[in-house]
Scaffold this motif. Structure first.
Motif, PDB file in Angstrom:
ATOM      1  N   UNK A  66     -10.477 -11.115   1.491  1.00  9.22           N
ATOM      2  CA  UNK A  66      -9.271 -11.835   1.105  1.00  9.22           C
ATOM      3  C   UNK A  66      -8.511 -11.003   0.091  1.00  9.22           C
ATOM      4  N   UNK A  67      -7.205 -10.941   0.252  1.00  7.73           N
ATOM      5  CA  UNK A  67      -6.392 -10.184  -0.683  1.00  7.73           C
ATOM      6  C   UNK A  67      -4.937 -10.183  -0.279  1.00  7.73           C
ATOM      7  N   UNK A  68      -4.157  -9.382  -0.991  1.00  2.09           N
ATOM      8  CA  UNK A  68      -2.719  -9.255  -0.742  1.00  2.09           C
ATOM      9  C   UNK A  68      -2.475  -8.067   0.187  1.00  2.09           C
ATOM     10  N   UNK A  69      -1.672  -8.273   1.208  1.00  5.14           N
ATOM     11  CA  UNK A  69      -1.375  -7.211   2.171  1.00  5.14           C
ATOM     12  C   UNK A  69      -0.497  -6.168   1.497  1.00  5.14           C
ATOM     13  N   UNK A  70      -0.968  -4.936   1.473  1.00  2.29           N
ATOM     14  CA  UNK A  70      -0.220  -3.842   0.853  1.00  2.29           C
ATOM     15  C   UNK A  70       0.508  -3.002   1.882  1.00  2.29           C
ATOM     16  N   UNK A  71      -0.150  -2.714   3.015  1.00  7.72           N
ATOM     17  CA  UNK A  71       0.439  -1.895   4.072  1.00  7.72           C
ATOM     18  C   UNK A  71       0.003  -2.468   5.416  1.00  7.72           C
ATOM     19  N   UNK A  72       0.950  -2.549   6.344  1.00  9.96           N
ATOM     20  CA  UNK A  72       0.646  -2.901   7.729  1.00  9.96           C
ATOM     21  C   UNK A  72       1.013  -1.706   8.594  1.00  9.96           C
ATOM     22  N   UNK A  73       0.026  -1.105   9.235  1.00  6.47           N
ATOM     23  CA  UNK A  73       0.276   0.015  10.143  1.00  6.47           C
ATOM     24  C   UNK A  73      -0.119  -0.344  11.554  1.00  6.47           C
ATOM     25  N   UNK A  74       0.207   0.534  12.487  1.00  4.79           N
ATOM     26  CA  UNK A  74      -0.179   0.287  13.876  1.00  4.79           C
ATOM     27  C   UNK A  74      -1.686   0.435  14.070  1.00  4.79           C
ATOM     28  N   UNK A  75      -2.349   1.221  13.215  1.00  8.69           N
ATOM     29  CA  UNK A  75      -3.784   1.432  13.389  1.00  8.69           C
ATOM     30  C   UNK A  75      -4.632   0.628  12.424  1.00  8.69           C
ATOM     31  N   UNK A  76      -4.148   0.406  11.195  1.00  9.84           N
ATOM     32  CA  UNK A  76      -4.962  -0.287  10.204  1.00  9.84           C
ATOM     33  C   UNK A  76      -4.077  -1.088   9.264  1.00  9.84           C
ATOM     34  N   UNK A  77      -4.719  -2.023   8.545  1.00 11.98           N
ATOM     35  CA  UNK A  77      -4.059  -2.857   7.546  1.00 11.98           C
ATOM     36  C   UNK A  77      -4.803  -2.698   6.226  1.00 11.98           C
ATOM     37  N   UNK A  78      -4.056  -2.601   5.135  1.00 10.72           N
ATOM     38  CA  UNK A  78      -4.663  -2.407   3.809  1.00 10.72           C
ATOM     39  C   UNK A  78      -4.484  -3.673   2.982  1.00 10.72           C
ATOM     40  N   UNK A  79      -5.621  -4.189   2.470  1.00  8.36           N
ATOM     41  CA  UNK A  79      -5.633  -5.366   1.604  1.00  8.36           C
ATOM     42  C   UNK A  79      -6.076  -4.962   0.202  1.00  8.36           C
ATOM     43  N   UNK A  80      -5.482  -5.610  -0.797  1.00 10.31           N
ATOM     44  CA  UNK A  80      -5.890  -5.411  -2.184  1.00 10.31           C
ATOM     45  C   UNK A  80      -6.353  -6.754  -2.728  1.00 10.31           C
ATOM     46  N   UNK A  81      -7.625  -6.852  -3.110  1.00  3.68           N
ATOM     47  CA  UNK A  81      -8.170  -8.103  -3.626  1.00  3.68           C
ATOM     48  C   UNK A  81      -7.681  -8.327  -5.051  1.00  3.68           C
ATOM     49  N   UNK A  82      -7.882  -9.556  -5.541  1.00  2.00           N
ATOM     50  CA  UNK A  82      -7.383  -9.890  -6.879  1.00  2.00           C
ATOM     51  C   UNK A  82      -8.135  -9.152  -7.976  1.00  2.00           C
ATOM     52  N   UNK A  83      -9.329  -8.608  -7.646  1.00  2.00           N
ATOM     53  CA  UNK A  83     -10.078  -7.815  -8.618  1.00  2.00           C
ATOM     54  C   UNK A  83      -9.772  -6.319  -8.504  1.00  2.00           C
ATOM     55  N   UNK A  84      -8.877  -5.927  -7.578  1.00  2.00           N
ATOM     56  CA  UNK A  84      -8.443  -4.543  -7.498  1.00  2.00           C
ATOM     57  C   UNK A  84      -9.042  -3.718  -6.381  1.00  2.00           C
ATOM     58  N   UNK A  85     -10.050  -4.246  -5.661  1.00  2.61           N
ATOM     59  CA  UNK A  85     -10.632  -3.478  -4.562  1.00  2.61           C
ATOM     60  C   UNK A  85      -9.635  -3.349  -3.418  1.00  2.61           C
ATOM     61  N   UNK A  86      -9.611  -2.171  -2.798  1.00  2.00           N
ATOM     62  CA  UNK A  86      -8.727  -1.900  -1.666  1.00  2.00           C
ATOM     63  C   UNK A  86      -9.562  -1.904  -0.386  1.00  2.00           C
TER      64      UNK A  86
END
Length: 301
Positions: A161-181
């Protein structure tokens, strides 16, 4: 005896030059050839113009469709629709130009059967060798196209669970509230919970001793929540005092709730608890000051 003429003799070279000129003249004056050439050139021009017209029409359809979707979304992210539009336009342009190229090659006499067969075998080999990559790209395309979530949305997929930082065609990057990517291949996103499509509800339960009057508690909390609404920029309304949520022999629990943006729900809940605690401390300080004043007034002068 007849003498054979060869290119090495002057007579043979002259005869070959005359024959070559005759062939060139015959080819240049061949009306059937020129008619076939003109019709082929005309068909190539028509194919080119129709392709350009088709691409422009599809571009307009894409723009209008994305405009309607942008107006209908609760929280609009303009970059999302720009990305979708450019992606769809690129796919349309590449596909249309490929078909146009094949038709033009067919007009100039190129045999397309072996060429298409070779391209099909190559595409099949690439597809078998990169199945996971193809799955990630296709899933990412539909995530963007269907507007499942946008950059800045708070989502949960699986245990992440986290905030969506980047949406790409191959992958999606999430950043959790504690800072993990977290970098998640799109093919592994099977179900998504999006917390950002509507307002969140911040809920806080505060316990109080049964020795304290309920009416005094509710009045104290109402004043504290009014102060919170005036000073906090995360909420636009006064938190509602819902009343007694539960009751035991030693305490009762009062519930407070307020609507807020999903990304600030935790902050709002902490602010509710902080303002309630400060109000209790202020009340306790006033009570102690009043008792000290009474004691002072009761002492003999």
């Amino acid at each position: 005896m007849k003498r054979w003429l060869s290119a090495e003799t002057p007579e043979g070279a002259l005869e070959q030059a005359i024959t070559w000129k005759d062939k060139l003249w015959n080819w240049f004056t061949d009306m059937d050839m020129w008619q076939t050439f003109m019709f082929s050139a005309l068909r190539i021009i028509i194919i080119f113009l129709l392709t350009r017209l088709f691409v422009k029409i599809i571009y307009k359809v894409i723009d209008r469709s994305l405009e309607r979707r942008e107006k209908g979304r609760l929280q609009v992210n303009p970059r999302r629709f720009i990305t979708v539009g450019e992606l769809l336009k690129n796919v349309t342009s590449i596909t249309s130009n490929f078909i146009m190229l094949m038709l033009i090659m067919g007009e100039i006499g190129v045999k397309l059967g072996p060429l298409l067969a070779g391209a099909g075998v190559l595409g099949l080999a690439i597809g078998f060798g990169a199945q996971s990559l193809v799955k990630d790209v296709i899933t990412g395309f539909f995530i963007i196209l269907e507007d499942q979530f946008a950059v800045g949305d708070v989502i949960q997929t699986g245990t992440l669970k986290g905030t969506v930082e980047i949406i790409g065609l191959r992958s999606t990057r999430l950043v959790s509230w504690t800072g993990e990517v977290h970098i998640i291949p799109n093919g592994m996103i099977t179900n998504v919970t999006n917390y950002s499509l509507g307002n969140a509800l911040a809920v806080v339960d505060l316990p109080f001793s049964n020795t304290r009057k309920l009416e005094d508690t509710l009045n104290l909390l109402k004043k504290a929540m009014l102060n919170l609404s005036e000073s906090s920029g995360d909420i636009t309304q006064v938190p509602s005092i819902m009343g007694v949520q539960s009751l035991t022999a030693s305490e009762y629990v009062v519930r407070i709730a307020v609507e807020c943006l999903p990304g600030v729900r935790a902050n709002v809940e902490r602010e509710i608890q902080m303002y309630a605690k400060e109000a209790l401390e202020e009340e306790e300080a006033l009570r102690l000051a009043a008792e000290a004043q009474k004691q002072q007034d009761g002492q003999p002068g």
